[in-house]
Design a protein around this motif. Sequence first.
Motif, PDB file in Angstrom:
ATOM      1  N   ASN A  67       0.937  -1.269  -0.278  1.00 60.28           N
ATOM      2  CA  ASN A  67       0.126  -0.308   0.449  1.00 60.28           C
ATOM      3  C   ASN A  67       1.421   0.884  -0.029  1.00 60.28           C
ATOM      4  O   ASN A  67       0.479   2.499  -0.635  1.00 60.28           O
ATOM      5  N   ALA A  68       1.546   1.437   1.085  1.00 62.89           N
ATOM      6  CA  ALA A  68       2.970   3.149   0.632  1.00 62.89           C
ATOM      7  C   ALA A  68       2.982   2.658  -0.662  1.00 62.89           C
ATOM      8  O   ALA A  68       3.662   3.736  -1.293  1.00 62.89           O
ATOM      9  N   ILE A  69       4.129   1.398  -1.573  1.00 68.24           N
ATOM     10  CA  ILE A  69       4.331   1.437  -2.671  1.00 68.24           C
ATOM     11  C   ILE A  69       3.138   1.362  -3.546  1.00 68.24           C
ATOM     12  O   ILE A  69       3.803   3.102  -5.066  1.00 68.24           O
ATOM     13  N   ASN A  70       1.810   1.855  -3.737  1.00 71.74           N
ATOM     14  CA  ASN A  70       0.880   2.166  -4.720  1.00 71.74           C
ATOM     15  C   ASN A  70       0.708   3.643  -4.268  1.00 71.74           C
ATOM     16  O   ASN A  70       0.056   4.459  -5.253  1.00 71.74           O
ATOM     17  N   TYR A  71       0.597   4.381  -3.041  1.00 76.22           N
ATOM     18  CA  TYR A  71       0.360   5.829  -2.758  1.00 76.22           C
ATOM     19  C   TYR A  71       1.003   7.064  -2.451  1.00 76.22           C
ATOM     20  O   TYR A  71       1.120   7.499  -1.588  1.00 76.22           O
TER      21      TYR A  71
END
Length: 363
Positions: free
Chosen positions: A317-321
């Motif tokens: 999620n950190a990479i996605n956002y």
Amino acid sequence: ARAERLSALVELSTALRALNRIDEIVAVILEKTTEVVGGSYSNLFLVEKQGESLVSVGHFPDFPLTQALRHAWGEGVTGHVVATGELYISQNLREDEHVHLLPAETPHLWKLRSTISVPLYAEGQVIGVLHAGVEKQQITDEQQFFMTAIADIAGNAIYRAGILEELEKRVEERTRELAKANERLQELDKLKSKFVSNVSHELRSPIASMKLAADLWERTPPEQHAKYREVIKRQTDRLAQLVEDILDLSRLEMGKTRGVAFEPVNFNLMVEQSVTAHIPRAEHAGLQLTLNLDHNLPEIQGVFTQLSQVVTNLVANAINYTKKGYIAVYTTYDAEKDEVCLQVKDTGFGLSLIHISEPTRHI
């Protein structure tokens, strides 16, 4: 007078057929009993379904009670009639050995001279006792005749009403059960949709990592292939574990689950493997992914694969956002609280506090 009493019996029978509630039926029975017998008082006791006692369900004329009148089996005239199943006449209330007046009814019954008590039958069993009392004369044969007739009518009417009330109660209970079951089905339908969405998300993450690692494998020199081969292997194992977890859920629904057994887990090793698998994806997105491990961590009790899935979700999620900048993963140990903690920080746009339904917590 006899004709009027016979007419009153017909009226009683007609009135009771139109009623379905026991309290309404009892009120009509007591009023008509007092009228037909020519008495001044009547009351009715029913056998309780549970316990060895009889409870008063009404009296005429009505008088206030702080609690229901009760007689034990064999106690007083009421208990005697139930025990013998036969009509009983007390021609002298004050001297009858079977008479046992309860404190609440003594002021109202002590003025009576004679009483007649008849059992109410239904399906071959005594279900209650109907009493009637007169003040100045003794009970006559004609009064016995009419009390017996009233008892036949009353027993059938009360039994019928009891069945109807029991059926209505069961219908209400069943309706509530069906309403709860319907709510549960709606809840399960929502959970199913959420589960399908979550499973899709969980399956996409390792597949995306494997595709990216395979793509980088083709574009990098042979000396770097081992790194990407390890990523593919690890993500393949994770994908297999996800499938196994889904099968576990299926077994759980079928009552064949193996259960979840906690075991010692090297938290740093688990976090390192989960984060390392995302390094290629982070580099491809132009992000810096760093790992900061506290080497004083003790082992924790848990399930390695499920904890790994949590860490994977947070990093993915950190990479996605995060459009640009960095993602930093930390492990720490709070000796005072004896807690192992995980933190994932990033430079993504994040969420406004107004959109966060629950406070953020460490793992």
